[in-house]
Design a protein around this motif. Structure first.
Motif, PDB file in Angstrom:
ATOM      1  N   PRO A  66       0.924  -1.166   0.026  1.00  0.00           N
ATOM      2  CA  PRO A  66      -0.191   0.070  -0.037  1.00  0.00           C
ATOM      3  C   PRO A  66       0.808   1.462   0.031  1.00  0.00           C
ATOM      4  O   PRO A  66       1.912   1.206   0.691  1.00  0.00           O
ATOM      5  CB  PRO A  66      -0.720  -0.297   1.315  1.00  0.00           C
ATOM      6  N   ARG A  84      -7.034  -4.504   5.741  1.00  0.00           N
ATOM      7  CA  ARG A  84      -7.462  -5.270   4.535  1.00  0.00           C
ATOM      8  C   ARG A  84      -6.367  -4.998   3.325  1.00  0.00           C
ATOM      9  O   ARG A  84      -6.154  -5.785   2.477  1.00  0.00           O
ATOM     10  CB  ARG A  84      -8.812  -4.657   3.900  1.00  0.00           C
ATOM     11  N   ALA A  85      -5.814  -3.744   3.442  1.00  0.00           N
ATOM     12  CA  ALA A  85      -4.998  -3.481   2.319  1.00  0.00           C
ATOM     13  C   ALA A  85      -3.463  -4.404   2.380  1.00  0.00           C
ATOM     14  O   ALA A  85      -3.041  -4.614   1.573  1.00  0.00           O
ATOM     15  CB  ALA A  85      -4.411  -1.994   2.305  1.00  0.00           C
ATOM     16  N   VAL A 122     -12.014   2.778  11.124  1.00  0.00           N
ATOM     17  CA  VAL A 122     -12.387   2.862   9.819  1.00  0.00           C
ATOM     18  C   VAL A 122     -10.923   2.775   8.988  1.00  0.00           C
ATOM     19  O   VAL A 122     -10.871   1.884   8.121  1.00  0.00           O
ATOM     20  CB  VAL A 122     -13.201   3.994   9.247  1.00  0.00           C
ATOM     21  N   ASP A 123     -10.099   3.708   9.407  1.00  0.00           N
ATOM     22  CA  ASP A 123      -8.733   3.613   8.850  1.00  0.00           C
ATOM     23  C   ASP A 123      -8.139   2.495   9.135  1.00  0.00           C
ATOM     24  O   ASP A 123      -7.455   1.913   8.327  1.00  0.00           O
ATOM     25  CB  ASP A 123      -7.882   4.781   9.277  1.00  0.00           C
ATOM     26  N   ALA A 180      -9.553  -0.730  10.065  1.00  0.00           N
ATOM     27  CA  ALA A 180      -9.891  -1.743   9.014  1.00  0.00           C
ATOM     28  C   ALA A 180      -9.428  -1.596   7.530  1.00  0.00           C
ATOM     29  O   ALA A 180      -8.933  -2.811   6.825  1.00  0.00           O
ATOM     30  CB  ALA A 180     -11.493  -1.781   9.100  1.00  0.00           C
ATOM     31  N   ASP A 181      -9.337  -0.424   7.112  1.00  0.00           N
ATOM     32  CA  ASP A 181      -8.946  -0.334   5.646  1.00  0.00           C
ATOM     33  C   ASP A 181      -7.422  -0.432   5.545  1.00  0.00           C
ATOM     34  O   ASP A 181      -6.982  -1.352   4.568  1.00  0.00           O
ATOM     35  CB  ASP A 181      -8.863   1.174   5.157  1.00  0.00           C
ATOM     36  N   LYS A 182      -6.545  -0.310   6.553  1.00  0.00           N
ATOM     37  CA  LYS A 182      -5.082  -0.735   6.544  1.00  0.00           C
ATOM     38  C   LYS A 182      -4.894  -2.217   6.673  1.00  0.00           C
ATOM     39  O   LYS A 182      -4.305  -2.755   6.025  1.00  0.00           O
ATOM     40  CB  LYS A 182      -4.308   0.084   7.469  1.00  0.00           C
ATOM     41  N   SER A 233      -3.286   3.818  13.201  1.00  0.00           N
ATOM     42  CA  SER A 233      -4.301   4.344  12.442  1.00  0.00           C
ATOM     43  C   SER A 233      -5.167   5.532  13.047  1.00  0.00           C
ATOM     44  O   SER A 233      -5.067   5.812  13.991  1.00  0.00           O
ATOM     45  CB  SER A 233      -5.329   3.106  11.751  1.00  0.00           C
TER      46      SER A 233
END
Length: 184
Positions: A8, A57-58, A50-51, A53-55, A46
């Motif tokens: 990422p 997943r990434a 939300v950030d 979870a996004d990180k 993070s």
């Protein structure tokens, strides 16, 4: 045609920036190279859930067998992942990354790559070496796990490096065995 899997972008940029800050700090304070010889893992904080979870997943496709260890520490979640392509930190490579939720209190956490942790078996001696360079060193102990570490701030924004006498993979092994962590 297959795509090349790249880490990422935001994490890659954080690692690069942190590495420059750490090198500059190490040169300025003449940190003995041996103290930073064995990077163990890096920790990214993070901005919010939300950030986080996004990180998580990434980074998942970029991990060994797409496995991530999930756990709760001090009322916040973190994931730890062994990445398939390590990053350069200090003078060696690191292939473990933790992504952590921020503390509940707003404004207390550094957001981004907060620290790299290095393995060093003699924390007391490391503290002596760092104190001899007029650095403020904070010592910590996890009595339950017989694990000690120290923190040194490297800049005014809150980044630091840590030295620990226990490797992350050992801590994860114990956490998985006792059920306080799980693979996702």
């Amino acid at each position: 045609m297959r795509e090349i899997l790249l880490p990422p972008e935001d994490i890659n940029a954080d690692v690069s920036d942190y590495g420059q800050n750490l090198r500059s700090f190490a040169e300025t304070y003449d940190i003995p190279r041996g103290l930073l010889a064995e990077p163990d893992h890096m920790v990214i904080k993070s901005a919010d859930p939300v950030d986080f979870a996004d990180k998580a997943r990434a980074i998942r496709p970029w991990t060994e067998e797409e496995r991530i260890v999930f756990m709760e520490v001090n009322s916040r979640f973190l994931v730890a992942a062994e990445v398939i392509t390590p990053w350069a930190v200090g003078h060696n490579w690191v292939n473990w990354l933790e992504i952590m939720e921020p503390r509940q209190e707003v404004g207390r956490d550094f957001i981004g790559l907060e620290y790299a942790q290095f393995y060093y078996s003699d924390i007391d001696y490391a503290g002596i070496l760092l104190n001899s360079r007029n650095l403020e060193v904070e010592f910590y102990t996890d009595e339950g796990r017989n694990w000690r570490w120290l923190n040194v701030k490297i800049n005014q924004v809150g980044q630091e490096f840590r030295l620990s006498d226990t490797k992350l993979v050992e801590i994860i092994g114990v956490e998985l065995e006792d059920g306080t962590a799980r693979l996702i």
